[in-house]
Scaffold this active site. Structure first.
Site, short mmCIF file in Angstrom:
data_model
loop_
_atom_site.label_atom_id
_atom_site.label_comp_id
_atom_site.label_asym_id
_atom_site.label_seq_id
_atom_site.Cartn_x
_atom_site.Cartn_y
_atom_site.Cartn_z
N HIS A 1 -11.71 39.97 -67.21
CA HIS A 1 -12.74 40.23 -68.29
C HIS A 1 -12.08 40.87 -69.53
O HIS A 1 -10.81 41.53 -69.15
CB HIS A 1 -13.63 40.91 -67.69
N GLU B 1 -35.34 35.58 -66.60
CA GLU B 1 -34.69 36.35 -65.48
C GLU B 1 -35.38 37.71 -65.44
O GLU B 1 -34.74 38.81 -65.32
CB GLU B 1 -33.19 36.31 -65.61
N GLU C 1 -27.65 48.23 -66.28
CA GLU C 1 -28.35 47.12 -66.09
C GLU C 1 -29.90 47.21 -65.49
O GLU C 1 -30.70 46.89 -65.89
CB GLU C 1 -27.81 46.07 -65.38
N ARG D 1 -19.30 48.36 -65.06
CA ARG D 1 -18.85 49.67 -65.37
C ARG D 1 -19.08 50.72 -64.37
O ARG D 1 -17.91 51.47 -64.33
CB ARG D 1 -20.07 50.26 -66.51
N HIS E 1 -15.98 43.28 -62.98
CA HIS E 1 -15.97 44.04 -64.25
C HIS E 1 -16.97 45.08 -64.46
O HIS E 1 -17.06 45.77 -65.37
CB HIS E 1 -16.37 42.96 -65.49
N ASP F 1 -30.27 41.40 -68.44
CA ASP F 1 -30.05 43.06 -68.34
C ASP F 1 -29.24 43.60 -69.07
O ASP F 1 -29.02 44.77 -68.73
CB ASP F 1 -30.17 43.34 -66.68
#
Ligand code: UD1
Ligand code: UDP
Length: 377
Positions: A241, A124, A138, A211, A209, A102
């Protein structure tokens, strides 16, 4: 004499750490199969974190678009990716393009391939939260990929069901398991990894991590992590990260605490060994949510939604949201209540048995009559 058919040229597009991890088994399986000629193209959406993985997973990219910029915005990233991938696909003329998951690399790989009328295989496929804002971007990316892919490799029956309910024909879907488990089962027996914990205290592995959590929300969660470390009986290990937005959210709160071990992103072998050695996982990562149940590690998922409810249903993961106070309370409960901990510490494999790549290859060649490759419809 019978003629040997040309191998199928599969362009495997990846750009971030999890894509390298989850596509490595597919590339390995294709490389070992004379019917395929895999060509790995790296977009370089990630730089250090991807290079580290390609090296460890013994993968070499035939091309690197090197698109990463510091603090890249989604629109500029998308522009560079569609342009670069469009040119690469046009020059190379693959029979199919394989994307995974994604990320913006995956979405742009699928879009650029479709513009060139090259069919797309999505590894996936079918994960959904149904909320376009979470995880962001995503959920947008995977819904778009779902619309334009020709072949959909769903990790579980549930993800296959989501695709069917969106009108994807059954013959385009194969339930394969998740390739992340293939890779975990490949790396662990090699015994090359070293756990990164530094003390003999109870071991809590943390990765953050996303967003949508960066900024004040992530800093507040860091405050709760610090309070957990203040208890004195546990070490929090945080492989950080590379994103500056993540670092700015976490470091001012956590750096310097004697029981918070902050390290650079771990290589995959070390991360797998660290996961195997830990007592508890606190994470917003998709891949870590899938790996931890295999190793019997309780996971608190620090997100509002999950597109991977299988681990929650299996009882090994709990979706607790992003509220800092809830994070502290839920982690404390697992550290203090042996029965609550034992109830979650079950080794289950809702995401696969380590043979996903094998099933993907089988589906591409036999099971569904997918090949020889035709034009996308
Ligand atoms: C990306 C994916 C996300 C995935 C995550 C896995 C998108 C929009 N996001 O998020 O779905 O879960 O990767 O980790 O596709 N950076 C470095 N070096 C690196 C990697 C990143 O310096 O090796 C920094 C750069 O400043 C970059 C920033 O991190 O601009 C953010 O990277 P980006 O790929 O845009 O988003 P991620 O948050 O990593
Ligand atoms: N991982 C790793 N080193 C680390 C942190 C994570 O190798 O320091 C691996 C982990 O095993 C998992 C993947 O990276 O397979 C998850 O990547 P990430 O959390 O960046 O992305 P997501 O899965 O959320 O998209």
């Amino acid at each position: 004499m019978p003629t040997v058919p040309e191998p199928i040229r599969a362009m495997v597009v990846l750009g971030t750490r999890p894509e390298a991890i989850k596509l490595a088994p597919v590339v390995r399986a294709m490389s070992a199969d004379p019917r395929f000629e895999p060509v790995v193209v790296s977009t370089g959406q990630h730089r250090e974190m991807l290079e580290q993985m390609l090296h460890l997973l013994e993968m070499k990219a035939a091309a690197d678009l090197a698109v990463m910029r510091e603090r890249q915005g989604l629109a500029e990233l998308t522009g560079r990716l569609v342009d670069g991938l469009g040119r690469t696909i046009a020059e190379s003329g693959p029979d199919l393009v394989v994307v995974q998951g994604d990320t913006t690399t995956a979405m742009c790989g699928a879009l650029a391939a479709s513009y060139q009328k090259v069919p797309v295989a999505h590894v996936e496929a079918g994960l959904r939260t149904g909320d376009l804002g979470n995880p962001f971007p995503e959920e947008i990316n995977r819904q778009l990929i779902g619309r334009i892919s020709r072949w959909h490799f769903a990790p579980t029956e549930r993800s296959a069901g989501s695709l069917r309910s969106e009108g994807v024909p059954d013959e385009r879907i194969a339930v394969t398991g998740n390739t992340v488990i293939d890779n975990l089962l490949w790396i662990l027996p090699r015994g090359q990894g070293v756990p990164a914990f530094r003390t003999g205290l109870r071991r809590v592995l943390v990765t953050l991590h996303r967003r949508e959590s960066q900024g004040a929300e992530m800093a507040a969660m860091a405050g709760s992590l610090r309070r957990l470390a203040d208890r004195g009986d546990c070490e929090l290990l945080l492989p950080l990260h590379k994103s500056p937005a993540v670092r700015e959210s976490l470091l001012p709160v956590l750096d310097g605490h004697p029981r918070v071990t902050i390290v650079e992103p771990l290589g995959y072998a070390d991360f797998a060994a660290t996961l195997a050695a830990c007592d508890l996982v606190l994470t917003d990562s998709g891949g870590v949510q899938e790996e931890a149940p295999s190793l019997g590690k309780p996971v608190l998922v620090l997100r509002a939604t999950t597109e991977r409810p299988e681990a929650v249903e299996a009882g090994t993961a709990k979706l607790i949201g992003t509220d800092a106070a809830v994070l502290y309370d839920e982690a404390t409960r697992l550290l203090d209540d042996a029965a609550a901990y034992a109830a979650m510490a079950n080794a289950v494999n809702p995401f696969g048995d380590g043979r996903a790549a094998e099933r993907i290859i089988a589906a591409l060649t036999h099971d569904h009559g997918f090949l020889p490759v035709g034009a996308p419809t």
